[in-house]
Design an enzyme around this catalytic site. Structure first.
Site, PDB file in Angstrom:
ATOM      1  N   ASP A 166      43.238  33.279  35.038  1.00  0.00           N
ATOM      2  CA  ASP A 166      42.528  34.670  35.755  1.00  0.00           C
ATOM      3  C   ASP A 166      41.271  33.624  35.150  1.00  0.00           C
ATOM      4  OD1 ASP A 166      40.965  36.721  36.943  1.00  0.00           O
ATOM      5  OD2 ASP A 166      43.185  36.858  37.422  1.00  0.00           O
ATOM      6  N   ASP A 184      41.714  26.478  28.780  1.00  0.00           N
ATOM      7  CA  ASP A 184      41.132  27.232  29.927  1.00  0.00           C
ATOM      8  C   ASP A 184      40.230  25.598  30.657  1.00  0.00           C
ATOM      9  OD1 ASP A 184      38.354  26.575  30.796  1.00  0.00           O
ATOM     10  OD2 ASP A 184      36.814  27.969  28.754  1.00  0.00           O
ATOM     11  N   HIS A 200      37.497  40.032  35.062  1.00  0.00           N
ATOM     12  CA  HIS A 200      38.431  40.293  36.294  1.00  0.00           C
ATOM     13  C   HIS A 200      40.007  40.510  35.430  1.00  0.00           C
ATOM     14  CE1 HIS A 200      41.494  38.978  39.426  1.00  0.00           C
ATOM     15  NE2 HIS A 200      40.602  39.446  40.078  1.00  0.00           N
ATOM     16  N   ASP A 346      54.851  39.254  51.927  1.00  0.00           N
ATOM     17  CA  ASP A 346      56.229  39.184  51.510  1.00  0.00           C
ATOM     18  C   ASP A 346      56.560  40.881  50.599  1.00  0.00           C
ATOM     19  OD1 ASP A 346      57.444  36.854  51.361  1.00  0.00           O
ATOM     20  OD2 ASP A 346      55.502  36.603  49.774  1.00  0.00           O
ATOM     21  N   SER A 409      44.471  42.030  43.970  1.00  0.00           N
ATOM     22  CA  SER A 409      44.557  41.618  42.217  1.00  0.00           C
ATOM     23  C   SER A 409      44.490  42.665  41.817  1.00  0.00           C
ATOM     24  CB  SER A 409      42.891  41.022  41.908  1.00  0.00           C
ATOM     25  OG  SER A 409      42.268  40.474  42.806  1.00  0.00           O
TER      26      SER A 409
END
Length: 700
Positions: A166, A184, A200, A346, A409
């Site tokens: 993320d 990173d 986020h 799923d 998300s």
């Protein structure tokens, strides 16, 4: 492995050491009481915790107080000097109800309290975990009870590592202690901190593993799990396919058991026909397949373009083979209108209603939190940690808060967190097995049709609530079956490697192995027999093996061809103290797979069973070495007898002959390998290996 009775055949210093273990057969463990109904029990029926007034250690079996109308059996000695004892009605009549079971137990305890020699007697109460979090925002987390998390948390709160691909990590107070080192990939350095302004990843991380009962915020799905921050966004907050490919492989190579990806390709209003199925992008499919091959569960968001009719099958990485694609449900247990659907979904998980937008109200957030997408409004989304729109270096203490957000998300980390809870219980499970568990326990989403896969995840049903305890590692025996024994080794918290040392009908020693898995109520696996071809061995399934635990006692169940049986077994403790060289474990010869040894070290005494072959047939020999040094010599014996085989009747008898020597030379502690030599000559064969390395398969 050998059992206690087996060791008793060795004419060495262990003979006197093991005298008490080789004596009279102990009383058989009590059978589990009947369970006439599923009503909740307040205490263990037919048991009492009792201490005599003059007792300073545990009560021995012949010192138990008697209760008229009941049979008293010793179950467990306690450190307080008390014991757990079983109290079975002499009539043996099964109780008609749990209430009757409890009444009988309380009757017996009342009689014990009247005994002038008893200091105290009371029930063996059942206690419950108080797992419902005390965090101040937990009452706002409607998503937790929606998927049965409070019940699941009574059993497991997690201990595995989840990779959060993320925007990177931040030091939110509700995630203190959750982060591990990461990387990173957006900037190509080892600092995975989120340097952008849209955080986020912190909200996703909070849903996964916000710490519970810390007085801050709410609780994450897997609040005991560790989070690996794998940043995939660059300075412009863009995420590229190449970056994600590398991040997936990194997570798989650095210990993650679950990967969460709350991102993917989206609907393009300017080009509505543009689709991005994973089948068009083999590099990311290769990365996902690599992670799955490394036993990693991979989870991705299905996407938020359901209003436009977009299908999860056209989203990458959600559509990749091996990925669990997750759609979103609302607070009212319906599919969110904006959640992508189709047959490629799923599972479903709470993602919020977003009736007023994806960005909901903040809790404790300052007013200067920018949002260029839509107004902050609504409380029917998912509340989790949030950090206002500043880069990492400019953040102040008051910039850390909580906020309601919606989206797939937010749904994906619910599935990833539940997968992590399951793997915390059964780490040997494969991604396919975890996926099957999640699907088989999910509940249908009303009116969803073909857009919700197997349905809404159900944590209460998905976690295992009655896995058995793990038996102690080492040698086990049944004193009523001379020469027979078991060696139990731990290969994972949910997996055992067991060697069964027993006999053929003609009295020849033979060994079998089994890889047991923790299953509800028992350890279970196939029984395997090895066959030697001159350079290696092959294994053939010849039956089954199970271990069950009840009232403090273990029972070994076996099936061998058409035969089957069960018998009580107990751990063999033959010495005390820490070994100078601890060889406890299973050992193998790496250049000649299929033979080896199991060793049990206690104090300066080491007990070994060597598993070799008589032609193609497996055969075992055993020996004891007593020494405080790191060079040992085991005189080995070959044990035969009559009426010793599984299913045999009659009075058992044994005899033994010396057949050779095993020599090992290692180091202080628990060496991973020892220099060895083996010279054997037994009826019908020889097995000589003048110089080889024994490598450790399992540790002490």
């Amino acid at each position: 492995m050998t059992n206690l009775a087996r060791v008793c055949l060795v004419p060495l210093v262990l003979t006197s050491l093991l005298w008490s273990a080789c004596g009279a057969e102990p009383a058989a463990p009590p059978e589990a009481p009947p369970a006439p109904s599923a009503a909740k029990r307040r205490f263990v029926p037919g048991q009492a915790i009792v201490k005599l007034k003059d007792s300073v250690r545990g009560l021995s079996g012949d010192a138990l107080p008697t209760v008229r109308g009941f049979r008293s059996t010793h179950v467990q000695a306690l450190s307080s000097g008390a014991v757990v004892m079983s109290l079975e009605p002499e009539a043996g009549r099964p109780a008609a109800s749990i209430a009757e079971e409890e009444a009988r137990t309380l009757e017996a305890i009342a009689a014990l309290r009247e005994d002038p020699g008893v200091e105290y007697a009371h029930e063996n109460l059942y206690l419950e975990f108080f797992a419902t979090p005390s965090d101040p925002l937990y009452p706002l987390q409607w998503n937790a009870p929606a998927i049965g998390l409070p019940s699941a948390w009574n059993t497991v709160t997690g201990n595995v590592k989840i990779a959060v691909l993320d925007t990177g990590r931040l030091d939110h107070p509700d995630l203190q202690g959750a982060w591990t080192p990461g990387y990173d990939f957006g900037e190509g350095d080892a600092d995975p901190y989120d340097t952008n302004t849209y955080h986020h990843g912190v909200h996703v991380a909070g849903i996964l593993a916000a710490r519970a009962n810390n007085g801050v915020g709410g609780a994450g799905i897997c609040w005991g799990c560790q989070l690996m921050p794998v940043k995939v966004s660059n300075t412009g907050n863009g995420v590229t396919l190449a970056t994600v490919d590398e991040a997936i492989r990194y997570a798989a190579d650095h210990g993650a058991r679950v990967i969460n990806m709350s991102f993917g390709t989206a609907y393009d209003a300017g080009n509505p026909s543009a689709i991005y199925p994973c089948s068009n992008y083999p590099d990311i499919q290769s990365a996902v397949s690599y992670a799955v091959s490394r036993n990693v569960v991979v989870v991705a968001a299905a996407g938020n373009d359901g209003v436009q009719g977009f299908q999860a099958a056209n989203v990458t990485p959600a559509s990749c083979n091996g990925v669990l694609a997750v759609g979103a449900t609302t607070k009212t247990n319906t599919r969110a209108a904006w959640s992508n659907g189709g047959s490629r979904v799923d599972l479903m998980a709470p993602g919020g209603t977003a009736s007023s937008g994806f960005f909901g109200e903040g809790i404790g957030c300052p007013a200067n939190d920018p949002n260029t997408w839509d107004p902050y409004s609504g409380t029917d989304q998912i509340v989790a940690p949030w950090v206002i729109g500043k880069p990492h270096g400019a953040l102040l203490t008051g910039d850390y808060c909580h906020r309601y957000l919606s989206g797939t998300s937010m749904a994906a980390p619910h599935v990833a967190g539940l997968a992590a809870l399951i793997l915390s219980q059964k780490p040997s499970m494969t991604p396919a097995q975890v996926a099957a568990r999640l699907r088989s326990t999910a509940t249908l989403v009303p009116g969803c049709g073909s857009h919700c896969g197997s349905g809404l995840i159900n944590a209460a049903a998905a976690v295992y609530t009655n896995l058995p305890p793990r038996p102690q590692q080492g040698t086990w025996y049944n004193a009523s079956r001379p020469g027979n024994g078991l060696d139990i080794q731990h290969t994972a918290p949910d997996a055992l490697y067991v060697t069964w040392y027993t006999y053929t009908a003609s009295g020849t020693p033979i060994w079998y192995v089994s890889h047991l898995q923790a299953e509800p109520g028992e350890w279970r696996g196939d029984l395997l027999r090895a066959s030697w071809n001159g350079s290696s061995a092959t294994l053939t399934t010849v039956g089954g093996m199970r271990f069950t635990h009840s009232a403090g006692a273990w029972t070994f169940h076996w099936s061998l061809g058409a035969l089957s049986g069960s018998e009580p077994v107990q751990f063999f403790a033959f010495a005390s103290g820490t070994p100078v060289m601890n060889l406890t474990g299973a050992w193998y010869q790496a250049t000649e797979s299929g033979w080896g040894a199991t060793v049990h070290s206690m104090g300066n005494t080491h007990f070994a069973n060597v598993t070799v072959y008589q032609g193609s047939t497996p055969v075992w020999v055993q020996g004891v070495a007593t020494s405080p040094y790191t060079t040992l010599s085991f005189p080995l014996t070959y044990v035969t007898g009559t009426n010793l085989c599984p299913g045999c009747g009659g009075t058992p008898s044994t005899s033994s002959i010396p057949v050779g020597t095993l020599s090992v030379s290692g180091s202080v502690g628990a060496p991973g390998a020892v220099s060895s030599s083996l010279s054997l000559s037994f009826p019908g064969g020889t097995w000589n290996r003048p110089s080889f390395t024994f490598s450790r398969l399992t540790g002490p």
